[in-house]
Design a protein around this motif. Structure first.
Motif, PDB file in Angstrom:
ATOM      1  N   PRO A  25      -1.498 -84.848   5.792  1.00 63.36           N
ATOM      2  CA  PRO A  25      -1.703 -83.336   5.535  1.00 63.36           C
ATOM      3  C   PRO A  25       0.011 -82.948   5.250  1.00 63.36           C
ATOM      4  CG  PRO A  25      -1.394 -83.984   8.064  1.00 63.36           C
ATOM      5  CD  PRO A  25      -1.452 -85.197   7.176  1.00 63.36           C
ATOM      6  N   VAL A  26      -0.304 -81.892   4.320  1.00 68.82           N
ATOM      7  CA  VAL A  26       0.911 -81.222   3.840  1.00 68.82           C
ATOM      8  C   VAL A  26       0.866 -79.637   3.816  1.00 68.82           C
ATOM      9  CG1 VAL A  26       1.300 -83.032   2.309  1.00 68.82           C
ATOM     10  CG2 VAL A  26       0.121 -81.007   1.258  1.00 68.82           C
ATOM     11  N   GLY A  27       1.948 -79.028   3.852  1.00 73.55           N
ATOM     12  CA  GLY A  27       2.267 -77.416   3.774  1.00 73.55           C
ATOM     13  C   GLY A  27       2.577 -77.162   2.253  1.00 73.55           C
ATOM     14  N   LEU A  79       4.074 -70.102  10.805  1.00 71.98           N
ATOM     15  CA  LEU A  79       3.540 -68.900  10.872  1.00 71.98           C
ATOM     16  C   LEU A  79       2.095 -68.365  11.106  1.00 71.98           C
ATOM     17  CD1 LEU A  79       6.379 -66.903   9.027  1.00 71.98           C
ATOM     18  CD2 LEU A  79       6.278 -67.706  11.199  1.00 71.98           C
ATOM     19  N   PRO A  80       1.740 -67.566  12.247  1.00 70.11           N
ATOM     20  CA  PRO A  80       0.462 -67.380  12.266  1.00 70.11           C
ATOM     21  C   PRO A  80      -0.244 -66.505  10.976  1.00 70.11           C
ATOM     22  CG  PRO A  80       1.515 -66.515  14.131  1.00 70.11           C
ATOM     23  CD  PRO A  80       2.709 -67.146  13.066  1.00 70.11           C
ATOM     24  N   GLY A  81      -1.266 -66.835  10.652  1.00 65.18           N
ATOM     25  CA  GLY A  81      -1.961 -66.046   9.262  1.00 65.18           C
ATOM     26  C   GLY A  81      -1.806 -66.968   8.058  1.00 65.18           C
ATOM     27  N   PHE A  82      -1.194 -67.889   8.005  1.00 61.41           N
ATOM     28  CA  PHE A  82      -1.105 -68.812   6.757  1.00 61.41           C
ATOM     29  C   PHE A  82      -1.597 -70.322   6.886  1.00 61.41           C
ATOM     30  CE2 PHE A  82       2.388 -65.931   6.804  1.00 61.41           C
ATOM     31  CZ  PHE A  82       2.255 -65.484   5.564  1.00 61.41           C
ATOM     32  N   ASN A  83      -2.613 -70.488   6.195  1.00 61.48           N
ATOM     33  CA  ASN A  83      -3.417 -71.876   6.449  1.00 61.48           C
ATOM     34  C   ASN A  83      -2.721 -72.812   5.401  1.00 61.48           C
ATOM     35  OD1 ASN A  83      -5.240 -73.441   7.576  1.00 61.48           O
ATOM     36  ND2 ASN A  83      -7.203 -72.896   6.112  1.00 61.48           N
ATOM     37  N   GLY A  84      -1.655 -72.999   5.665  1.00 62.37           N
ATOM     38  CA  GLY A  84      -1.084 -74.232   5.007  1.00 62.37           C
ATOM     39  C   GLY A  84      -0.570 -74.070   3.550  1.00 62.37           C
ATOM     40  N   VAL A  85      -0.890 -72.665   3.039  1.00 62.70           N
ATOM     41  CA  VAL A  85      -0.123 -72.185   1.841  1.00 62.70           C
ATOM     42  C   VAL A  85       0.339 -70.875   2.098  1.00 62.70           C
ATOM     43  CG1 VAL A  85      -0.657 -71.884  -0.589  1.00 62.70           C
ATOM     44  CG2 VAL A  85      -1.822 -73.675   0.672  1.00 62.70           C
ATOM     45  N   ALA A  86       1.549 -70.663   1.443  1.00 64.56           N
ATOM     46  CA  ALA A  86       2.189 -69.369   1.559  1.00 64.56           C
ATOM     47  C   ALA A  86       2.854 -69.204   0.020  1.00 64.56           C
ATOM     48  CB  ALA A  86       3.228 -69.075   2.529  1.00 64.56           C
ATOM     49  N   VAL A  87       2.881 -67.896  -0.434  1.00 68.03           N
ATOM     50  CA  VAL A  87       3.412 -67.549  -1.742  1.00 68.03           C
ATOM     51  C   VAL A  87       4.228 -66.306  -1.655  1.00 68.03           C
ATOM     52  CG1 VAL A  87       2.766 -66.823  -4.312  1.00 68.03           C
ATOM     53  CG2 VAL A  87       1.250 -68.439  -2.739  1.00 68.03           C
ATOM     54  N   ILE A  88       5.302 -66.417  -2.203  1.00 67.89           N
ATOM     55  CA  ILE A  88       6.364 -65.348  -2.174  1.00 67.89           C
ATOM     56  C   ILE A  88       6.606 -64.859  -3.522  1.00 67.89           C
ATOM     57  CG2 ILE A  88       8.670 -64.550  -1.845  1.00 67.89           C
ATOM     58  CD1 ILE A  88       8.879 -66.185   0.647  1.00 67.89           C
ATOM     59  N   ASN A  89       5.934 -64.088  -4.069  1.00 66.29           N
ATOM     60  CA  ASN A  89       6.004 -63.686  -5.849  1.00 66.29           C
ATOM     61  C   ASN A  89       6.069 -62.350  -5.883  1.00 66.29           C
ATOM     62  OD1 ASN A  89       3.376 -62.999  -4.808  1.00 66.29           O
ATOM     63  ND2 ASN A  89       2.345 -64.031  -6.390  1.00 66.29           N
ATOM     64  N   ASP A  90       6.559 -61.430  -4.928  1.00 65.92           N
ATOM     65  CA  ASP A  90       6.794 -60.227  -5.185  1.00 65.92           C
ATOM     66  C   ASP A  90       7.391 -59.454  -3.674  1.00 65.92           C
ATOM     67  OD1 ASP A  90       4.718 -59.649  -3.029  1.00 65.92           O
ATOM     68  OD2 ASP A  90       3.273 -59.196  -4.384  1.00 65.92           O
ATOM     69  N   ASP A  91       7.994 -58.232  -3.810  1.00 68.37           N
ATOM     70  CA  ASP A  91       8.754 -57.666  -2.669  1.00 68.37           C
ATOM     71  C   ASP A  91       7.909 -57.569  -1.293  1.00 68.37           C
ATOM     72  OD1 ASP A  91      10.983 -57.384  -4.092  1.00 68.37           O
ATOM     73  OD2 ASP A  91      10.622 -55.570  -4.818  1.00 68.37           O
ATOM     74  N   LYS A  92       6.698 -57.253  -1.527  1.00 66.09           N
ATOM     75  CA  LYS A  92       5.671 -57.010  -0.263  1.00 66.09           C
ATOM     76  C   LYS A  92       5.894 -58.762   0.619  1.00 66.09           C
ATOM     77  CE  LYS A  92       1.319 -56.019   1.100  1.00 66.09           C
ATOM     78  NZ  LYS A  92      -0.106 -55.668   0.778  1.00 66.09           N
ATOM     79  N   SER A  93       5.377 -59.580  -0.190  1.00 67.08           N
ATOM     80  CA  SER A  93       5.285 -60.967   0.288  1.00 67.08           C
ATOM     81  C   SER A  93       6.550 -61.406   1.056  1.00 67.08           C
ATOM     82  CB  SER A  93       4.508 -61.983  -0.359  1.00 67.08           C
ATOM     83  OG  SER A  93       5.386 -61.684  -1.511  1.00 67.08           O
ATOM     84  N   ARG A  94       7.648 -61.218   0.116  1.00 68.60           N
ATOM     85  CA  ARG A  94       9.072 -61.625   0.721  1.00 68.60           C
ATOM     86  C   ARG A  94       9.455 -60.809   1.818  1.00 68.60           C
ATOM     87  NH1 ARG A  94      14.321 -59.797  -0.892  1.00 68.60           N
ATOM     88  NH2 ARG A  94      13.694 -58.180  -2.040  1.00 68.60           N
ATOM     89  N   LYS A  95       9.185 -59.507   2.093  1.00 66.47           N
ATOM     90  CA  LYS A  95       9.613 -58.845   3.157  1.00 66.47           C
ATOM     91  C   LYS A  95       8.788 -59.224   4.215  1.00 66.47           C
ATOM     92  CE  LYS A  95      10.578 -54.460   5.108  1.00 66.47           C
ATOM     93  NZ  LYS A  95      10.631 -52.746   4.948  1.00 66.47           N
ATOM     94  N   GLU A  96       7.282 -59.468   4.206  1.00 73.85           N
ATOM     95  CA  GLU A  96       6.537 -59.865   5.177  1.00 73.85           C
ATOM     96  C   GLU A  96       7.040 -61.112   5.768  1.00 73.85           C
ATOM     97  OE1 GLU A  96       2.612 -60.725   3.690  1.00 73.85           O
ATOM     98  OE2 GLU A  96       1.857 -61.283   5.802  1.00 73.85           O
ATOM     99  N   ILE A  97       7.174 -62.174   4.964  1.00 73.48           N
ATOM    100  CA  ILE A  97       7.662 -63.566   5.479  1.00 73.48           C
ATOM    101  C   ILE A  97       9.138 -63.460   6.136  1.00 73.48           C
ATOM    102  CG2 ILE A  97       8.123 -66.035   4.850  1.00 73.48           C
ATOM    103  CD1 ILE A  97       5.666 -65.884   2.992  1.00 73.48           C
TER     104      ILE A  97
END
Length: 418
Positions: free
Chosen positions: A135-137, A157-175
């Protein structure tokens, strides 16, 4: 775009690959000599099994919950890592293997081909599982540091199922707002404490600081890390992993050692390991620490260490072995039951920027060491070694719960009975 693909509890997961009977059971892996717990699978983690706890202190708890225990099987882990990395490499045009279970990917010409990075991450995870049963993340980011942060989110972090993407300001601030500052790549616990004093507790608070001001207070690496957290790529893989300032090889014995020659071969073996690591990071040893000790829990505790200064800095394994031989009589004491020994290069210098001494002759032999390392890299460690290192002795580490070497020994190859 960058990505970091990282195996989940790699050592424990690797133990389950060739043994389906334990895939749904809690599994822990022990360190050298079965000393402490170094890897805990997610099932064991939910039982509350802590990492880095001495095995003897928790063995009854593990038995009560029927936890599967394994000794570290480095040969198996290395082989499975090679297989996993070769699968991951098919998904990008530039791969950098960062450690045995981590791999950075760079995508230079994929933006027009990949419409959904989440979907692409799921495809990587699914393919690695189908072909290796590991298994990998997967974390994607516009810089290597953001990819590392996304990978942290994907796995922890809760809410991510093995994959997360930071490609804009919203996702960057959230994580970043949900990450501790010490979870940022390159920010260690000591630096983290200094940042906490300034009121910087999360990765987002660090990203919000002025890079130039932080450079004046800390270092250029902190400045670059802040730029990376804000989407400005300025680090490479090797920038964060600086050459080590000290290199040690130490280990406690599988059983106590009292013989003169057994202790000497153990120390020379540690010296050879130090020499190999020193050459890998293109350094030279100026000062060597050699030590041996009985257990601190024994009566008449004994410990002796000697510092050896090389007249000319060296990376030659033969010179290191000769230095150990020269001081060994100062360390060895008859009738002492030695429990631990080791060798450390405590002062290093770069082999590329060395000021040579006109009056001292260097004993280094780069051609010989290149040949020595080349053979061992190709055919396996210890294919060629010093005679003074001896053969396998009883001082080698204890591994009572060792799983079979499924991929590296003929006798352990899995058998399928139909």
């Amino acid at each position: 775009m960058y990505a970091l693909v990282d195996a989940v509890s790699y050592y424990a997961s690797a133990e389950k690959v060739f043994d389906p009977s334990i895939r749904n059971k809690p599994v822990v892996v022990l360190t050298n000599n079965d000393g402490c717990i170094c890897a805990v699978c997610p099932i064991a983690r939910r039982l509350g099994v802590p990492k880095f706890k001495p095995y003897f202190q928790i063995k009854h708890f593990l038995a009560k919950h029927q936890v599967v225990i394994r000794s570290s099987n480095y040969e198996l882990y290395a082989d499975l890592s090679d297989k996993m990395m070769s699968v991951i490499a098919r998904f990008c045009d530039n791969q950098y293997v960062y450690s045995i279970d981590e791999s950075f990917l760079q995508f230079k010409n994929y933006n027009s081909l990949i419409k959904d990075w989440h979907q692409y991450g799921d495809e990587i995870r699914r393919t690695v599982w189908q072909e290796t049963r590991l298994p990998v993340g997967v974390g994607f980011g516009t810089t290597p540091t953001l990819a590392k942060a996304a990978n942290h989110a994907a796995k922890k972090l809760p809410g991510f199922n093995g994959v997360a993407v930071i490609n804009d300001d919203k996702s960057r601030k959230e994580i970043l707002s949900r990450m501790s500052v010490t979870d940022v790549w390159g920010i260690g616990s000591r630096l983290g404490k200094r940042l906490n004093v300034l009121g910087i507790n999360t990765a987002w608070e660090l990203a919000s600081r002025s890079p130039k001001t932080m450079r004046q207070q800390f270092s250029v690496m902190v400045e670059r890390t802040i730029n990376e957290l804000n989407g400005v790529a300025c680090l490479t893989w090797d920038d964060v992993r600086q050459p080590k300032k000290e290199i040690y090889s130490t280990r406690s014995f599988g059983q106590r050692v009292t013989e003169f020659h057994s202790l000497k071969t153990a120390l020379i073996t540690h010296g050879a390991i130090v020499g190999r690591k020193v050459r890998q990071q293109h350094s030279l040893v100026k000062r060597l620490l050699i030590f041996a000790a009985s257990s601190p829990h024994d009566d008449n505790y004994y410990k002796k260490s000697v510092v050896y200064d090389f007249p000319v800095a060296t990376d030659n394994t033969i010179n290191i072995a000769l230095a150990i031989t020269q001081v060994f009589n100062q360390i060895y004491m008859p009738n002492v039951h030695f429990y631990r020994c080791g060798v450390g290069a405590i002062e290093l210098t770069s082999s590329e920027f060395t000021q040579h001494d006109m009056f001292s002759i260097s004993g280094n032999n780069p051609e010989l060491m290149n040949c020595y390392d080349g053979i061992n890299n190709r055919y396996g460690n210890d294919t060629v070694k010093l005679a003074a290192e001896g053969r396998a002795e009883k001082w080698h580490m204890r591994r009572e719960f060792l799983s079979p070497s499924f991929t590296s020994k003929w006798r352990d190859i899995p058998k399928i009975i139909c």
